[in-house]
Motif scaffolding. Structure first.
Motif, PDB file in Angstrom:
ATOM      1  N   UNK A 273       0.218  -1.232   0.240  1.00 57.75           N
ATOM      2  CA  UNK A 273       0.379  -0.274  -0.004  1.00 57.75           C
ATOM      3  C   UNK A 273       1.022   1.267   0.114  1.00 57.75           C
ATOM      4  N   UNK A 274       1.794   1.072   0.443  1.00 58.83           N
ATOM      5  CA  UNK A 274       2.864   1.931   0.353  1.00 58.83           C
ATOM      6  C   UNK A 274       3.849   2.666  -1.005  1.00 58.83           C
ATOM      7  N   UNK A 275       3.008   1.757  -1.909  1.00 57.06           N
ATOM      8  CA  UNK A 275       3.784   1.577  -2.970  1.00 57.06           C
ATOM      9  C   UNK A 275       2.789   2.069  -3.917  1.00 57.06           C
ATOM     10  N   UNK A 276       1.619   2.117  -3.249  1.00 57.23           N
ATOM     11  CA  UNK A 276       0.364   2.834  -3.894  1.00 57.23           C
ATOM     12  C   UNK A 276       0.719   4.244  -5.349  1.00 57.23           C
ATOM     13  N   UNK A 277       1.197   5.311  -4.865  1.00 58.66           N
ATOM     14  CA  UNK A 277       1.607   6.336  -5.760  1.00 58.66           C
ATOM     15  C   UNK A 277       2.046   6.348  -6.376  1.00 58.66           C
ATOM     16  N   UNK A 278       3.547   4.741  -6.302  1.00 58.03           N
ATOM     17  CA  UNK A 278       4.358   5.346  -6.619  1.00 58.03           C
ATOM     18  C   UNK A 278       4.532   3.898  -8.052  1.00 58.03           C
ATOM     19  N   UNK A 279       3.656   2.835  -7.766  1.00 59.01           N
ATOM     20  CA  UNK A 279       3.465   1.615  -8.799  1.00 59.01           C
ATOM     21  C   UNK A 279       1.695   1.716  -8.792  1.00 59.01           C
ATOM     22  N   UNK A 280       1.845   1.608 -10.714  1.00 62.03           N
ATOM     23  CA  UNK A 280       0.393   0.775 -10.816  1.00 62.03           C
ATOM     24  C   UNK A 280       0.143  -0.217 -11.155  1.00 62.03           C
ATOM     25  N   UNK A 281      -0.958  -0.710 -10.828  1.00 57.88           N
ATOM     26  CA  UNK A 281      -0.360  -2.866 -11.140  1.00 57.88           C
ATOM     27  C   UNK A 281      -2.223  -2.375 -12.034  1.00 57.88           C
ATOM     28  N   UNK A 282      -2.348  -2.995 -13.198  1.00 55.94           N
ATOM     29  CA  UNK A 282      -3.097  -3.333 -13.478  1.00 55.94           C
ATOM     30  C   UNK A 282      -2.783  -5.388 -14.251  1.00 55.94           C
ATOM     31  N   UNK A 283      -3.855  -6.357 -13.079  1.00 57.32           N
ATOM     32  CA  UNK A 283      -3.269  -6.908 -13.522  1.00 57.32           C
ATOM     33  C   UNK A 283      -4.271  -7.763 -14.990  1.00 57.32           C
ATOM     34  N   UNK A 284      -4.752  -9.813 -14.814  1.00 59.19           N
ATOM     35  CA  UNK A 284      -5.504 -10.482 -15.774  1.00 59.19           C
ATOM     36  C   UNK A 284      -6.511  -9.754 -15.796  1.00 59.19           C
ATOM     37  N   UNK A 285      -6.945 -10.029 -14.827  1.00 59.02           N
ATOM     38  CA  UNK A 285      -8.911  -9.875 -14.421  1.00 59.02           C
ATOM     39  C   UNK A 285      -8.903  -8.449 -13.900  1.00 59.02           C
ATOM     40  N   UNK A 286      -9.034  -7.709 -14.684  1.00 60.10           N
ATOM     41  CA  UNK A 286     -10.071  -6.243 -14.575  1.00 60.10           C
ATOM     42  C   UNK A 286     -11.619  -6.419 -13.603  1.00 60.10           C
ATOM     43  N   UNK A 287     -11.895  -7.374 -13.478  1.00 56.55           N
ATOM     44  CA  UNK A 287     -13.090  -7.179 -12.916  1.00 56.55           C
ATOM     45  C   UNK A 287     -12.670  -7.896 -11.618  1.00 56.55           C
ATOM     46  N   UNK A 288     -11.745  -8.282 -11.014  1.00 59.71           N
ATOM     47  CA  UNK A 288     -11.925  -8.653  -9.916  1.00 59.71           C
ATOM     48  C   UNK A 288     -10.642  -7.485  -8.882  1.00 59.71           C
ATOM     49  N   UNK A 289     -10.393  -6.272 -10.066  1.00 59.37           N
ATOM     50  CA  UNK A 289      -9.551  -5.265  -8.668  1.00 59.37           C
ATOM     51  C   UNK A 289     -10.565  -4.031  -8.694  1.00 59.37           C
ATOM     52  N   UNK A 290     -11.465  -4.468  -9.623  1.00 60.14           N
ATOM     53  CA  UNK A 290     -12.774  -3.702  -9.285  1.00 60.14           C
ATOM     54  C   UNK A 290     -13.212  -2.903  -8.037  1.00 60.14           C
TER      55      UNK A 290
END
Length: 538
Positions: free
Chosen positions: A78-95
């Protein structure tokens, strides 16, 4: 910007490390393409960049991963949230919200971005990714490709220094993929964002890569410039394989580079007729008439007529949201259908019990794992035999014929994408349907896995079945399909032999067709066979 210092990672109870002694230095403003066979460890490498591996996956990591001088060992993800943006293989799982606009704003809310800045960034991102018309849509009503663009946008609004993307174009049609890649390249060139992309469809990304990182099956990693790394890579797009066949040095990485050097090859093939293929003239196994699908006021499929014949492999293509998945579900009988009829052997699957419908038409959805719900592969196979009143061992035998070597004791969720696809296809085939519908089956498959899957599809068709593959993968279509149906706004706008339909389309033409146009060659294998025949004749 990103440094891996002698990193080795092993999942809990795994016999061997997934990553082995990895040392990498990725610079600011660099687009890095990560390649490797399915299951080689690409997603693990990406997950280690912000500490999700091993903090959320478990396992043991030795060595040090740091981003912009900050170690993942010292700070939680969570401390890397402003530094590293991540988009996984399954978009719906991250919404985490309900609508597009809310999802784009959510990450900024967590970072306490001022409301006026949030509004400006949301508008910029909607325009950047071409999704302004979706701003108030519910996320669950979007197509897979639309969801993928929203997932990328939700990360971009936080303005990260590092962007990590796991198969960002896998669910996108060719035009949408180009738009998303253009937006990513602008971030690299104009803002100095470091982008790390894992992608199986190398033909889409390779030409833009500043560096290529190859993850080997034994967990070791090599890196270098793309042209050098492609000289001996066993995972290569058609443009590279055609360059090898023609003996071009250095190898071309884009259609533009290849066309500039292809004149002698086109001349050598000038008096050879490409194999055009024919659509089937056999009787129809399935006939759909005036099929209409609506969701509230939205018409997804508009009075479609289609016939599917024995021995056919049909590619169903079209831009995201054109109605492909809705048509498949309506034809199978499980999805909504406002009007129209479907005839399979004299009956309509929609009017039958779920078990009987599966015996008429089998459907593998976009996320094949949605149909897997038990703890082991063996349990899934046994349950499929029971549900279909098949002899014990039927599903296991089918699975071995599709992809041998999958252990009965493995958890289905731990399988690679190719293994999951084979298992779900075996589960569906136990019911022995004559019509098989596959929705985006090549997502997550490398070139070798897709080649094997194309062979499976060909065997199904040769056995007298009709197979429909809804896909954006033009290279798979060129290899596997003998007929192409193109949809737009819920209607069929083209239907004919593969070469006839795709060669004339700037969006759906495979790389070989673009390089050798106006000749209608589709695959490197076709060109190689033609050149060999010329040598024999000479």
């Amino acid at each position: 910007m990103i440094r891996f210092d002698r990193v080795t990672f092993r999942y809990a109870d795994a016999p061997t490390p997934t990553l082995r002694d990895v040392t990498l230095d990725l610079d600011e403003g660099e687009l890095c393409l990560v390649t490797g066979p399915t299951g080689s460890g690409k997603s693990t490498l990406l997950g280690a960049i912000n500490g999700l591996v091993p903090r959320f996956t478990g396992g043991h990591l030795h060595g040090r991963v740091s981003v912009d001088g900050r170690s993942t060992e010292d700070l939680p993800p969570q401390e890397f949230a402003a530094l590293v943006g991540v988009v996984g293989q399954d978009p719906l799982a991250g919404f985490v919200t309900d609508t597009v606009e809310e999802e784009l704003a959510y990450g900024m809310e967590q970072l306490a971005v001022r409301p006026d800045v949030m509004r400006k960034r949301v508008e910029e991102t909607l325009d950047l990714l071409g999704i302004a018309e979706l701003r108030r849509r519910a996320l669950r009503t979007l197509s897979g490709g639309q969801q993928q663009r929203v997932a990328i946008g939700a990360v971009l609004t936080t303005h990260p220094k590092v962007l990590v993307l796991d198969e960002p174009t896998s669910a996108l049609d060719p035009t949408a993929a180009e738009d998303v890649l253009a937006a990513i390249i602008r971030l690299v060139h104009d803002l100095g964002t470091t982008v790390v992309v894992a992608e199986h469809r190398l033909e889409r990304v390779l030409q833009y890569a500043d560096r290529l990182v190859r993850v080997h099956p034994d967990g070791t990693v090599g890196d270098g410039d793309a042209a050098t790394m492609m000289t001996d890579s066993d995972v290569a797009p058609p443009v590279v394989r055609l360059g090898r066949l023609a003996g071009w040095e250095p190898l071309p990485l884009s259609v533009r580079d290849a066309r500039r050097r292809a004149a002698p090859l086109r001349e050598a093939l000038a008096d050879v007729e490409p194999p055009l293929g024919d659509t089937s003239s056999s009787s129809a196994l399935l006939s759909a008439r005036h099929v209409t699908v609506t969701y509230g006021q939205k018409v997804a499929v508009r009075s479609v007529d289609v016939d599917l014949h024995a021995g056919e492999v049909v590619a169903l293509m079209g831009r995201n949201g054109s109605g492909k998945s809705s048509l498949l579900w309506a034809v199978q009988g499980s999805g909504p259908r406002r009007s129209g009829t479907v005839d399979v052997g004299g009956v309509d699957p929609m009017r039958q019990s779920p078990r009987r419908a599966r015996q008429l038409v089998g459907l593998v959805p976009q996320t094949a794992a949605d149909l897997l719900y038990l703890d082991t592969v063996g349990a899934e196979c046994a349950q499929s035999d029971t549900e279909s009143d098949a002899a014990p061992g039927t599903c296991r035998s089918l699975l071995d014929s599709l992809l041998p070597g999958i252990d009965d004791r493995h958890h289905p969720r731990d399988l690679s994408e190719g293994q999951k696809l084979a298992l779900v296809l075996a589960v569906q085939l136990v019911a022995a349907p004559n019509v098989i519908l596959l929705d985006e089956p090549t997502r997550g498959l490398d070139y070798h896995a897709k080649q094997r899957f194309a062979g499976i599809v060909a065997e199904l068709a040769a056995g007298g079945r009709a197979v429909v593959v809804a896909t954006h993968d033009v290279e798979f279509v060129a290899t596997a399909a003998n007929r192409v149906i193109v949809m737009a706004e819920g209607e069929i706008v083209a239907d004919g032999p593969t070469a006839e339909v795709v060669v004339a389309s700037p969006a759906f033409a495979p790389q070989v067709a673009k390089i050798l146009a106006p000749q209608a060659w589709l695959t490197v294998e076709q060109v190689a066979a033609a050149l060999q025949d010329r040598e024999v004749a000479a």
